[in-house]
Design a protein around this motif. Structure first.
Motif, PDB file in Angstrom:
ATOM      1  N   LYS A  22       0.842  -1.198   0.000  1.00 14.53           N
ATOM      2  CA  LYS A  22       0.000   0.000   0.000  1.00 14.53           C
ATOM      3  C   LYS A  22       0.871   1.240   0.000  1.00 14.53           C
ATOM      4  O   LYS A  22       1.992   1.237   0.499  1.00 14.53           O
ATOM      5  N   MET A  49      -4.969  -0.245  13.867  1.00 10.60           N
ATOM      6  CA  MET A  49      -4.994  -0.706  12.475  1.00 10.60           C
ATOM      7  C   MET A  49      -3.580  -0.969  11.981  1.00 10.60           C
ATOM      8  O   MET A  49      -2.646  -0.251  12.345  1.00 10.60           O
ATOM      9  N   VAL A  70      -2.319   2.974   4.651  1.00 10.04           N
ATOM     10  CA  VAL A  70      -3.712   2.598   4.861  1.00 10.04           C
ATOM     11  C   VAL A  70      -4.543   2.958   3.632  1.00 10.04           C
ATOM     12  O   VAL A  70      -4.122   3.753   2.803  1.00 10.04           O
ATOM     13  N   GLU A  71      -5.724   2.369   3.561  1.00 11.70           N
ATOM     14  CA  GLU A  71      -6.668   2.689   2.502  1.00 11.70           C
ATOM     15  C   GLU A  71      -7.813   3.496   3.115  1.00 11.70           C
ATOM     16  O   GLU A  71      -8.304   3.149   4.197  1.00 11.70           O
ATOM     17  N   HIS A  73     -11.051   3.834   2.552  1.00 12.27           N
ATOM     18  CA  HIS A  73     -12.328   3.195   2.868  1.00 12.27           C
ATOM     19  C   HIS A  73     -12.217   2.287   4.091  1.00 12.27           C
ATOM     20  O   HIS A  73     -13.179   2.142   4.854  1.00 12.27           O
ATOM     21  N   LYS A  74     -11.038   1.705   4.335  1.00  9.36           N
ATOM     22  CA  LYS A  74     -10.858   0.874   5.527  1.00  9.36           C
ATOM     23  C   LYS A  74     -10.791   1.728   6.786  1.00  9.36           C
ATOM     24  O   LYS A  74     -11.271   1.320   7.849  1.00  9.36           O
ATOM     25  N   VAL A  75     -10.208   2.913   6.664  1.00 11.97           N
ATOM     26  CA  VAL A  75     -10.153   3.830   7.816  1.00 11.97           C
ATOM     27  C   VAL A  75     -11.570   4.278   8.181  1.00 11.97           C
ATOM     28  O   VAL A  75     -11.942   4.304   9.358  1.00 11.97           O
ATOM     29  N   LYS A  77     -14.366   2.657   7.593  1.00  7.80           N
ATOM     30  CA  LYS A  77     -15.064   1.518   8.181  1.00  7.80           C
ATOM     31  C   LYS A  77     -14.676   1.317   9.638  1.00  7.80           C
ATOM     32  O   LYS A  77     -15.512   1.002  10.474  1.00  7.80           O
ATOM     33  N   ARG A  78     -13.390   1.496   9.933  1.00 10.47           N
ATOM     34  CA  ARG A  78     -12.924   1.300  11.306  1.00 10.47           C
ATOM     35  C   ARG A  78     -13.528   2.346  12.234  1.00 10.47           C
ATOM     36  O   ARG A  78     -13.934   2.038  13.346  1.00 10.47           O
ATOM     37  N   SER A  81     -17.108   1.568  12.902  1.00 11.68           N
ATOM     38  CA  SER A  81     -17.297   0.436  13.815  1.00 11.68           C
ATOM     39  C   SER A  81     -17.345   0.889  15.273  1.00 11.68           C
ATOM     40  O   SER A  81     -17.830   0.150  16.129  1.00 11.68           O
TER      41      SER A  81
END
Length: 149
Positions: A22, A49, A70-71, A73-75, A77-78, A81
């Motif tokens: 990444k 993460m 990092v990406e 969209h994953k950040v 989502k986290r 959550s």
């Protein structure tokens, strides 16, 4: 013999199971946080993460800055959550926008010195800049286009 060929192929980079690394990037988010508990919850979720180098939180501006491998969209989502609403940072400094006080860019909720990033407006899958809309008012091709006179 097969083991030797696999060893050489892994050195030459032809291994198909090798994942692409990444890119190092900075992800800025708008996350509404009211107290230190909210800030701590978001900070702990993001700092655990994989690939995160640093997490900076400005609670007054509701701004979270994550740097690392990092990406985006994953950040997001986290952060979601944890129960918080998160979106990419929608603001830019007002001196970078040509017309900062036009209706779609001006936002009362924006931090001081910032406006929404709405420089390009998309209409029916065509990109139309605000300057193009103004120049189309005075068209020689269409005599009825001049609505000012």
């Amino acid at each position: 013999m097969g083991g030797t060929l696999e060893c050489f192929s892994s050195f030459l980079g032809s291994d198909r199971r090798h994942k692409k690394r990444k890119q190092f990037q900075t992800v800025e988010l708008k996350v509404r946080m009211d107290c230190e508990g909210c800030e701590l919850k978001v900070r702990n979720a993001l700092s655990t993460m994989r690939g995160v180098q640093s997490v900076d939180i400005n609670r007054k501006q509701y701004k979270v800055t994550v740097t690392g491998y990092v990406e985006p969209h994953k950040v997001i989502k986290r952060v979601q959550s944890t129960g918080k609403k998160a979106e990419l940072w929608p603001y830019v400094p007002y001196n970078l926008v040509a017309h900062p006080y036009v209706a779609p860019t001006y936002d009362k909720k924006a931090p001081p010195g910032y406006v929404r990033n709405m420089e390009v407006i998309t209409v029916s899958s065509q990109v139309v800049r605000p300057e193009d809309q103004l120049t189309s008012l005075f068209s020689d091709d269409n005599p009825n286009a001049c609505s000012i006179m």
